[in-house]
Design an enzyme around this catalytic site. Structure first.
Site, short mmCIF file in Angstrom:
data_model
loop_
_atom_site.label_atom_id
_atom_site.label_comp_id
_atom_site.label_asym_id
_atom_site.label_seq_id
_atom_site.Cartn_x
_atom_site.Cartn_y
_atom_site.Cartn_z
N GLY A 1 0.80 -1.22 0.00
CA GLY A 1 0.00 0.00 0.00
C GLY A 1 0.83 1.27 0.00
O GLY A 1 0.29 2.37 0.09
N ASP A 2 2.14 1.13 -0.10
CA ASP A 2 3.03 2.28 0.04
C ASP A 2 2.85 3.32 -1.07
O ASP A 2 2.88 2.99 -2.26
CB ASP A 2 4.47 1.79 0.04
CG ASP A 2 5.44 2.92 0.22
OD1 ASP A 2 5.59 3.39 1.35
OD2 ASP A 2 6.04 3.37 -0.78
N VAL A 3 2.69 4.57 -0.66
CA VAL A 3 2.48 5.64 -1.63
C VAL A 3 3.71 5.85 -2.53
O VAL A 3 3.58 6.11 -3.73
CB VAL A 3 2.17 6.96 -0.89
CG1 VAL A 3 2.09 8.11 -1.87
CG2 VAL A 3 0.88 6.85 -0.13
#
Length: 321
Positions: free
Chosen positions: A275-277
DNA sequence: TACCAGGGTTGAA
DNA sequence: TTCAACCATGGT
């Protein structure tokens, strides 16, 4: 007790470490470029736990490891392919134990035991990773060997930009860490869980941590201070899923934080903060997409990276940071 | 000034 | 089980 993988890692370290008294050398397994590591480490002017010299050819750190504290200068060896250590404390010159502990720390920090060739072979046929492995050839996943530091850094960095994350870390370290002055510089070590566990939320919010983050850091510190949470225990678990379960059971540690720590501290090759931006932005940038890929799309991409997700993530981050 | 940033918890549907 | 609301604050 060490498991098989840990034993192999220890043997690789012992093979790679050449102790020469006031200096020493670490010979990595597989492709390595010291300058690639240093370029990454010099990315923030606001880093407080080591100094990268302005001419960008060495890093100095007050290393705390194995019950010893050693001031070390780290620079590249012949042809940029090894890591050399110079021990700046005279005390270390007569203390092989301290030198060994510091060398082991640096070995882990720079991830010198991983043979990158396997990752590069996989990346060869990957549209996204192929070019990156050429662009950043020899780059290791620079880690955070200390579990408490890794957890705190991940928690502090949740949902804020990296520049502010560094500011928060600096305030945290300079408020509760230990320091030593030498040659006009102040060297800091990361605060211990014992120190932090004795604090309250009201001690941390003035540093501009949100009260939630303060609670999370205090809870993590308490668990580590009383031994409920240790790096050794996490490393002894059977698989990455079990580690994730154990970590996310702690309030404030979700999937992203768990995988971040699995990647940069526990060195699990399949760790993947989906989920890392930053990961999303790197993929968007490299593919020239109009919008960020969804976590599902990212997982689909990563299906081809099985067993090397952590390295894929680190190389992708390197595009943006 | 909005909008975003190397997310997580909570409580409703 | 999934999902929106909320958290809170610096950077751009």
């Amino acid at each position: 007790m060490m498991n098989e993988a840990q034993l192999a890692a220890e043997l690789a370290f012992q093979e790679g470490w050449k102790d020469g008294g006031h200096e020493g050398e670490l010979v990595p397994r597989g492709p390595f470029r010291f300058s690639a590591a240093l370029a990454y480490m010099g990315r923030s002017e606001n880093e407080c736990l080591f100094y990268v010299d302005q001419d960008q050819d060495r890093v100095c750190k007050w290393i705390e490891a194995g019950g010893e504290r050693v001031l070390v200068e780290i620079f590249g060896g012949p042809e940029d392919r090894t890591v050399r250590l110079r021990f700046l404390d005279e005390a270390a010159h007569g203390n092989p134990q301290a030198r060994l502990a510091a060398a082991r720390y640096v070995w882990e920090w720079f991830d010198l035991g991983t043979d990158l060739d396997a990752f590069y072979r996989l990346a060869e046929s990957d549209l996204l990773l192929g070019p990156l492995t050429q662009r950043f050839y020899g780059l290791r996943c620079i880690g955070i060997p200390d579990l408490f530091e890794a957890l705190c850094w991940a928690i502090l960095g949740q949902q804020i930009n990296l520049a502010f994350a560094y500011t928060l870390k600096r305030r945290f370290v300079e408020s509760y860490g230990a320091s030593m002055a030498r040659d006009g510089r102040t060297y800091w070590t990361f605060p211990t869980p014992e120190t932090i566990a004795g604090l309250s939320v009201a001690d941390l919010t003035p540093l501009q941590l949100t009260s939630k983050k303060a609670e999370y850091v205090l809870e993590t510190a308490a668990r580590m201070a009383d031994g409920r949470l240790t790096k050794e225990h996490l490393l002894s678990l059977a698989n990455a899923q079990a580690v994730e379960r154990e970590l996310t059971a702690i309030r404030g540690i979700g999937p992203w934080t768990a995988h971040y720590v699995m990647m940069r501290c526990l060195r699990l090759p399949s760790a993947f903060p989906a989920g890392d931006v930053g990961l999303q932005n790197a993929v968007k940038h490299l593919f020239g997409m109009d919008s960020k890929p969804t976590p599902v799309e990212l997982q689909r991409l990563a299906a081809g990276w099985s067993g090397f997700e952590a390295y894929a993530t680190f190389y992708l981050w390197r595009v943006l940071y």
